[in-house]
Scaffold this active site. Sequence first.
Site, PDB file in Angstrom:
ATOM      1  N   ASP A 148     -15.482  12.979  -9.154  1.00  0.00           N
ATOM      2  CA  ASP A 148     -15.071  12.325  -7.708  1.00  0.00           C
ATOM      3  C   ASP A 148     -13.740  13.103  -7.468  1.00  0.00           C
ATOM      4  O   ASP A 148     -12.761  13.274  -7.976  1.00  0.00           O
ATOM      5  CB  ASP A 148     -14.876  10.760  -7.917  1.00  0.00           C
ATOM      6  CG  ASP A 148     -14.876   9.925  -6.798  1.00  0.00           C
ATOM      7  OD1 ASP A 148     -16.175   9.612  -6.250  1.00  0.00           O
ATOM      8  OD2 ASP A 148     -13.829  10.156  -6.135  1.00  0.00           O
ATOM      9  N   HIS A 189     -13.517  15.695  10.122  1.00  0.00           N
ATOM     10  CA  HIS A 189     -15.231  15.849   9.231  1.00  0.00           C
ATOM     11  C   HIS A 189     -15.303  17.171   9.014  1.00  0.00           C
ATOM     12  O   HIS A 189     -15.944  17.513   7.957  1.00  0.00           O
ATOM     13  CB  HIS A 189     -16.061  14.801  10.034  1.00  0.00           C
ATOM     14  CG  HIS A 189     -15.927  13.395   9.712  1.00  0.00           C
ATOM     15  ND1 HIS A 189     -16.265  12.830   8.604  1.00  0.00           N
ATOM     16  CD2 HIS A 189     -15.542  12.419  10.515  1.00  0.00           C
ATOM     17  CE1 HIS A 189     -16.109  11.599   8.732  1.00  0.00           C
ATOM     18  NE2 HIS A 189     -15.570  11.270   9.727  1.00  0.00           N
ATOM     19  N   GLU A 245     -18.424  11.885  -1.970  1.00  0.00           N
ATOM     20  CA  GLU A 245     -17.433  12.700  -2.588  1.00  0.00           C
ATOM     21  C   GLU A 245     -17.736  12.709  -4.281  1.00  0.00           C
ATOM     22  O   GLU A 245     -17.089  13.191  -5.036  1.00  0.00           O
ATOM     23  CB  GLU A 245     -16.101  12.827  -2.353  1.00  0.00           C
ATOM     24  CG  GLU A 245     -15.484  11.381  -2.610  1.00  0.00           C
ATOM     25  CD  GLU A 245     -15.384  10.350  -1.773  1.00  0.00           C
ATOM     26  OE1 GLU A 245     -16.134  10.520  -0.643  1.00  0.00           O
ATOM     27  OE2 GLU A 245     -14.584   9.636  -1.509  1.00  0.00           O
ATOM     28  N   ASN A 302     -10.286  14.023   5.153  1.00  0.00           N
ATOM     29  CA  ASN A 302     -11.236  13.433   6.430  1.00  0.00           C
ATOM     30  C   ASN A 302     -10.225  13.127   7.652  1.00  0.00           C
ATOM     31  O   ASN A 302     -10.283  13.307   8.865  1.00  0.00           O
ATOM     32  CB  ASN A 302     -12.077  12.644   6.467  1.00  0.00           C
ATOM     33  CG  ASN A 302     -13.622  13.248   5.753  1.00  0.00           C
ATOM     34  OD1 ASN A 302     -13.870  14.370   6.172  1.00  0.00           O
ATOM     35  ND2 ASN A 302     -14.265  12.387   4.947  1.00  0.00           N
TER      36      ASN A 302
END
Lengths: 448, 448
Positions: free
Chosen positions: B312, B325, B355, B320
């Site tokens: 992760d 984005h 993610e 972001n």
Amino acid sequence: MLKVQLSAAWYHVAQGERLEGLKPLLRHTRPDLVLTAMTLPDGTAMDVKNLLQQDEALADVPVLAIAPRNDKAARLRALAAGVDDVLVKPYNDTLLLARIRNFLRTRSGSEALPLQGGSQPLGFAEGSTPAPALAPPAMIALLTHGIETGTSWRTALQPRTRHRVIDRRFNDMQAVLSNPAPDAVVVELRPSGTELDLIADLRARNTTRHAVLIALLDHETTHLATAAFDLGADAVMMGAFCPKELALRLENQIARKVRHDRMRASVRNGLLAAVTDSLTGLHNRHYALPALQQIVRTAQDSGTSFALMLGDLDHFKRVNDLYGHVAGDSVLIETARRLQAALRPQDLLARIGGEEFLIALPRTDRGRALSVADRLCNEISSHGFPLPGQDRTVAVTMSIGLKICDNCTPPRRSRGAEIQTLIEQADKALYSAKAAGRNRVELLPSAA
Amino acid sequence: MLKVQLSAAWYHVAQGERLEGLKPLLRHTRPDLVLTAMTLPDGTAMDVKNLLQQDEALADVPVLAIAPRNDKAARLRALAAGVDDVLVKPYNDTLLLARIRNFLRTRSGSEALPLQGGSQPLGFAEGSTPAPALAPPAMIALLTHGIETGTSWRTALQPRTRHRVIDRRFNDMQAVLSNPAPDAVVVELRPSGTELDLIADLRARNTTRHAVLIALLDHETTHLATAAFDLGADAVMMGAFCPKELALRLENQIARKVRHDRMRASVRNGLLAAVTDSLTGLHNRHYALPALQQIVRTAQDSGTSFALMLGDLDHFKRVNDLYGHVAGDSVLIETARRLQAALRPQDLLARIGGEEFLIALPRTDRGRALSVADRLCNEISSHGFPLPGQDRTVAVTMSIGLKICDNCTPPRRSRGAEIQTLIEQADKALYSAKAAGRNRVELLPSAA
């Protein structure tokens, strides 16, 4: 000898002598069919079938065993172990080739689609479905000329199978073709061979196309058996009626049918997944663009107007930031539900981005488009969105950019570009709606 | 009369008298086949075909025209207009039924999958592909007994078609079956009918299964024509060799084949899309779970160990929020690239959440798993991620939860639960890695 014969028929033949070393050979050659003697120096045809079944990549390869004529017990054992067919020696060459062609055709209808690099063919992706053995009982129709034959076959077969057996006459085909159609049909084939047409027919109809078809001949009539295989019978039994063998063959074939049906359903589900937004259940972008294209085409062909909207939730990021992703997802789901409820079945609604929705209304003029867009805006803003696990709601609004197309030009070559222009125009209108303070509809005039 | 005959063969028949009013009838009944006289009170068979072709939902419905025997010019006109076949009066009933069965079977092989509520069958979703007429030339193989027949047919046909024509003998089938296999095969059928097996054979082989097959008989031998249709010929021509008619039929059939090939490819692409993460091109969750299941099964069967990781990206939301984005997406794409490059082909890598990445290493022990996990962590943290359109990079790190499975229990019933437990364990390890400061690997011991 068999190798020479099959090579002469333009098949590639790889030969193994014994069970030992067979697995690497099979893995390497990936055959379409395995022919084996009933007994090998170190095993049996059943061992060959087991070997294949243990290997995910080979589990679907059919096994045809060649057996001595008079060892019926061995034949039944092989069928009971799942061997796909047993041919007795001496066999007729033409029949063998028809039997092989039939295996190749049947298998091609169920080809799993192997994906790049992965070892996981898509057809088997449904890990949670029950094994075929646990599938509900199937319906087997016996099709005979006389009622006596039908009754006696049914009486002999029913105690040997967990499936439901019915008997029908050839002159009452409607009963066989009606819903619910049988999963398996056993056809009495007489020396005249007039029932061969029926096999071709059952293979062609929507309702029985995927049914198991077994032809029964009371004499060894090789040319009829050959024809039955080429017309699509899954198995042919020649000689005296043997309910035990028929029950075994039906069990094997029905299990195969269940697997193939599942595979087709899985392909269908995969296709649905490809065009569906998994969060909201709406169509996704992949679906929306060609669907919009078709709405444009229909409008051009019929000279009608249509409306395109892009709707975007206002300040949606704040919902995620303040209440978390679960809350954000639930707002998106509820938005989809409210929009869907306010539209007609023929309207197109898709989620094409994070919080962006595409809506197209065929056969819609300016007046109706504006009133629908206002209603959609209002559906979102008029009452709050419940937050999961909380007693309170959150207020959400949506901005909508609208584009009316009422002077559609005739079909042009580059339709992709046309769609792109339309979406850009609706996006421009959406931008105006955002700039003008959000929670409103802005219209780009059709002249723009 | 035809209606009675077809109803007796257990078909549902809807009858229209003229072109006018036909469209609503067709839209309402959605037929599998349209039979029409060559001339109607207010139109022709060609008009019927056009009517169908103009309607996306009906474009695929075949049209069979029934024509007077001696009007060859009308037959050629009909074929030139795309009418799917022309049967001359008086026709043989058995032949008619075989012709119909053949249409039904061919059509079923290409059924577009209509989706819920939408008017857009998935098979047509590729709006940007060129029309079939613009497809590259196909290869047509003429299969004859004598070289003279082959040469004279080829010489007569080649000037009338844009496709490439080759001629081959029956005793040189290998040349026909080898790659590149022909797109269409024209088979000389002699009165003995021995070439019928060949039609069944071509339909069964991988290389020619989807090829156009046309049978040519120099006499009107109805039972051979019937058999050819039932064995899978797409068209049968009886009587003297007519290169003009053959060219027309080939053009129609090859166009149909191109459409069907595209539809199959589109289904395949749809399936790929269903198991692919469109942003990174990695497998998605829908693919990863059954693939992991298979890795578990293989480990159990072979008694080997494997490793499961959940990776992760740390504080990904910040990327972001700070850079937008587009930057976030580009970090995900680059992450996928780096992970992929550090793994073996047999390893499983999927993006299973925003993610979050799932990685499974078959046949891997604790030592190797730890070293791979460290390497993956390092691949992410060791050098910055470029920001699109900017000269600078952003530093990104990844936490990895690792679970080694080296004491796999034998296959159990509820594999879904097993997988779920494994993922939860890897997730627990991931949580530890996050809690311990991120950018690190935490291992859940196999006993846990």
